[in-house]
Design an enzyme around this catalytic site. Structure first.
Site, short mmCIF file in Angstrom:
data_model
loop_
_atom_site.label_atom_id
_atom_site.label_comp_id
_atom_site.label_asym_id
_atom_site.label_seq_id
_atom_site.Cartn_x
_atom_site.Cartn_y
_atom_site.Cartn_z
N CYS A 65 0.91 -1.29 0.00
CA CYS A 65 -0.06 -0.07 -0.18
C CYS A 65 0.87 1.15 -0.02
O CYS A 65 1.56 1.53 1.01
CB CYS A 65 -0.81 -0.13 1.35
N ARG A 68 -0.24 4.63 3.07
CA ARG A 68 -0.10 4.21 4.28
C ARG A 68 0.08 5.77 5.33
O ARG A 68 -0.07 5.70 6.49
CB ARG A 68 0.77 3.43 4.67
N TRP A 235 -9.28 5.89 -0.96
CA TRP A 235 -9.83 6.53 -2.43
C TRP A 235 -9.02 5.58 -3.40
O TRP A 235 -7.97 5.09 -2.93
CB TRP A 235 -9.71 8.07 -2.35
N GLU A 240 -4.56 3.12 -10.99
CA GLU A 240 -5.48 2.05 -10.92
C GLU A 240 -6.67 1.87 -11.95
O GLU A 240 -6.84 1.00 -12.49
CB GLU A 240 -6.17 1.83 -9.33
C1 HEM Z 1 -6.55 6.32 1.41
C2 HEM Z 1 -6.11 6.04 0.22
C3 HEM Z 1 -5.83 4.91 -0.19
C4 HEM Z 1 -4.84 4.99 -1.25
C5 HEM Z 1 -4.84 6.10 -2.27
C6 HEM Z 1 -4.31 3.47 -1.38
C7 HEM Z 1 -3.65 2.84 -2.54
C8 HEM Z 1 -3.28 1.55 -2.80
C9 HEM Z 1 -3.01 1.05 -3.97
C10 HEM Z 1 -2.62 1.91 -5.54
C11 HEM Z 1 -2.93 -0.25 -3.86
C12 HEM Z 1 -2.17 -1.26 -4.78
C13 HEM Z 1 -3.44 -1.91 -5.43
C14 HEM Z 1 -3.46 -2.76 -6.71
O1 HEM Z 1 -2.29 -2.35 -7.42
O2 HEM Z 1 -4.35 -3.30 -7.12
C15 HEM Z 1 -3.05 -0.43 -2.24
C16 HEM Z 1 -2.86 -1.65 -2.04
C17 HEM Z 1 -3.22 -2.06 -0.68
N1 HEM Z 1 -4.07 -1.31 0.18
FE1 HEM Z 1 -4.00 0.59 0.08
N2 HEM Z 1 -4.38 2.58 -0.29
C18 HEM Z 1 -5.34 3.50 0.63
C19 HEM Z 1 -5.70 3.22 1.64
C20 HEM Z 1 -5.98 1.83 2.21
C21 HEM Z 1 -6.58 1.36 3.34
C22 HEM Z 1 -7.95 2.48 4.11
C23 HEM Z 1 -6.32 0.06 3.83
C24 HEM Z 1 -6.71 -0.95 4.81
C25 HEM Z 1 -7.12 -0.47 5.96
C26 HEM Z 1 -5.15 -0.35 2.67
C27 HEM Z 1 -4.81 -1.60 2.26
C28 HEM Z 1 -4.14 -1.95 1.32
C29 HEM Z 1 -3.94 -3.41 1.06
C30 HEM Z 1 -4.27 -4.33 2.09
C31 HEM Z 1 -3.35 -3.47 -0.29
C32 HEM Z 1 -2.66 -4.76 -0.68
C33 HEM Z 1 -3.95 -5.59 -1.61
C34 HEM Z 1 -3.64 -6.66 -2.14
O3 HEM Z 1 -2.37 -7.40 -1.72
O4 HEM Z 1 -4.30 -7.20 -3.10
N3 HEM Z 1 -5.22 0.91 1.77
N4 HEM Z 1 -3.26 0.74 -2.07
N1 LIG Z 2 -7.15 2.61 -3.82
C1 LIG Z 2 -7.33 1.13 -3.25
N2 LIG Z 2 -6.97 0.09 -4.02
C2 LIG Z 2 -6.75 -1.11 -3.78
C3 LIG Z 2 -6.45 -1.51 -2.71
C4 LIG Z 2 -6.14 -2.80 -2.47
C5 LIG Z 2 -6.47 -3.77 -3.33
C6 LIG Z 2 -6.93 -3.32 -4.68
C7 LIG Z 2 -7.45 -4.33 -5.70
O1 LIG Z 2 -6.62 -5.45 -5.60
C8 LIG Z 2 -7.00 -6.26 -6.71
C9 LIG Z 2 -6.06 -7.81 -6.53
C10 LIG Z 2 -4.66 -7.54 -7.04
N3 LIG Z 2 -4.78 -6.38 -7.75
C11 LIG Z 2 -6.07 -5.97 -7.78
C12 LIG Z 2 -6.97 -2.11 -4.77
C13 LIG Z 2 -8.06 0.76 -2.20
C14 LIG Z 2 -9.11 -0.04 -2.04
C15 LIG Z 2 -9.43 -0.46 -0.52
C16 LIG Z 2 -8.86 0.43 0.46
S1 LIG Z 2 -7.60 1.61 -0.71
#
Ligand code: HEM
Ligand SMILES: N/C(=N/c1cccc(CO[C@@H]2CCNC2)c1)c1cccs1
Length: 359
Positions: A65, A68, A235, A240
């Site tokens: 993420c 963070r 958000w 994405e």
């Molecule tokens: C507030 C704005 C946030 C933004 C802009 C953001 C952005 C992102 C992005 C761009 C990814 C990669 C997603 C992908 O490539 O498919 C990601 C992954 C992730 N985010 Fe964030 N995030 C945010 C908030 C959060 C929150 C609130 C949580 C949990 C409480 C969180 C937990 C995670 C997790 C667990 C992943 C990995 C998901 C996976 O392994 O498939 N994020 N985030």
């Molecule tokens: N912006 C985000 N993006 C993502 C965060 C976590 C996971 C994903 C989607 O993950 C899919 C599974 C592997 N790539 C696409 C998107 C958020 C979703 C919920 C909180 S922040």
């Protein structure tokens, strides 16, 4: 099992009470209480502040993420006491409404009951809001990533609409009951139509995307306790939607159409037509969300925010772990500091994890 739980619980409670400046006496009492609960019942329950801290730190520990920096501002909704699908569905509608907040998105998590022998809750959706995908003679209609879940919904009685952007129903399962399906009320759903600041023809592509990404298929693990239904949202980062969801050939595959409408030579790689089309699609996404007042972040700002997160963690004498391959944005990655440094992809708990699909 029991020894692992005791170990994970102690580790979590120690770090939680220290970080929240609880007294040694409070820590000692709590450890005794949990020790007794685990030995007599085989599990223990978190207090409200332990649950809130655990969910926030799980975000702080999410290696993939980039968002963070705002981990301390997560809105934690405790719904561990709900027992029926109807109550859970109502809580999910409340989550969507509260998080959306008319576009000023509030990062939120709703936590349902912990996994224990006689009470398991699963949300079958990958995200609470997502578009359906259908196999047709002319190829896939809608989101190809949704093909299998859409088929499951149809088998469970959902009426397919065969459109390009059909919002799928919520599918909730309690224990081994038959899963419950319910449509999300239209008035709770916020979507953004994609238009371009200069190319007037862009809107004629009739592209749109939903405002709030709410991940609903990951589990939350805190101190040895697993919450199998804990939907969380933030958000979007523009890439994405603009560099993956609408661009990938195996998603909405829009780049060739956009390249042609831009009058580019889509037959020659060296014209970099694909890069130009990608850039304008991402420009359109950011422009449209911003103009509609829906929270979104561009990948440069997101990287700068992540840099601040790294600096703050350094000040708190915590090491930042990360998964470089996910942290770099899919557009212009080398223009961010992330690209130019290594990250340790060590898994620390509390954290969010994948779990086996329930269908
Ligand atoms: C507030 C704005 C946030 C933004 C802009 C953001 C952005 C992102 C992005 C761009 C990814 C990669 C997603 C992908 O490539 O498919 C990601 C992954 C992730 N985010 Fe964030 N995030 C945010 C908030 C959060 C929150 C609130 C949580 C949990 C409480 C969180 C937990 C995670 C997790 C667990 C992943 C990995 C998901 C996976 O392994 O498939 N994020 N985030
Ligand atoms: N912006 C985000 N993006 C993502 C965060 C976590 C996971 C994903 C989607 O993950 C899919 C599974 C592997 N790539 C696409 C998107 C958020 C979703 C919920 C909180 S922040």
């Amino acid at each position: 099992m029991i020894n692992d739980l005791l170990k994970e619980a102690k580790e979590f409670i120690r770090s939680c009470y220290r970080e929240l400046n609880k007294t040694e006496q409070e820590l000692k009492n709590r450890l005794n209480e949990i020790n007794k609960q685990i030995l007599s019942k085989g599990f223990y329950e978190h207090t409200a502040f332990e649950l809130e801290y655990g969910a926030k730190v799980a975000w702080r520990n999410s290696n993939r993420c980039i968002g963070r920096l705002f981990w301390e501002h997560l809105n934690v909704i405790d719904k561990r006491n709900l027992n029926t699908e109807e109550e859970i569905i109502k809580a999910l509608f409340e989550h969507i409404n509260y998080a959306t907040n008319k576009g000023r998105i509030r990062p939120t998590i709703t936590i349902f009951s912990q996994k224990d022998p006689n009470k398991a809750v699963r949300i079958w959706n990958h995200q609470l809001v997502r578009y359906a995908g259908y196999k047709t003679e002319q190829g896939v209609l809608g989101d190809p990533l949704s093909l299998s879940f859409t088929e499951t919904c149809i088998n469970l009685g959902w009426e397919p609409k065969f459109g390009k952007f059909d919002v799928l129903p919520l599918v909730i399962q309690m224990n081994e009951n038959h899963p419950k399906l319910v449509e999300i009320p239209e008035n709770l759903l916020l979507e953004v139509s994609i238009r371009h600041p200069h190319y007037q023809w862009f809107k004629d592509l009739n592209l749109k995307w939903y405002a709030v990404p709410i991940i609903s298929d990951m589990s939350l693990e805190i101190g040895g306790i697993t919450y199998t239904a804990a939907p969380f949202n933030g958000w979007y980062m523009g890439t994405e939607i603009g560099a993956r969801n609408l661009a990938d050939e195996l998603r909405y595959n829009m780049l060739t159409q956009i390249g042609n409408l831009m009058g580019l030579d889509v037959k020659s790689n060296i014209s970099l037509w694909k890069d130009r089309a990608l850039l304008e699609l991402n420009t359109a996404v950011l422009y449209s969300y911003k103009e509609d007042g829906v929270s979104i972040v561009d990948h440069h700002t997101a990287a700068q925010q992540f840099k601040k997160f790294e600096e703050k963690e350094m000040e708190m004498e915590r090491s930042v772990t990360g998964d470089w391959t996910w942290l770099i944005p899919p557009l212009a990655p080398a223009t961010t500091h992330i690209f130019h440094k290594p990250y340790k992809n060590e898994i620390i708990k509390p954290n969010y994890f994948y779990q086996p699909k329930p269908y």
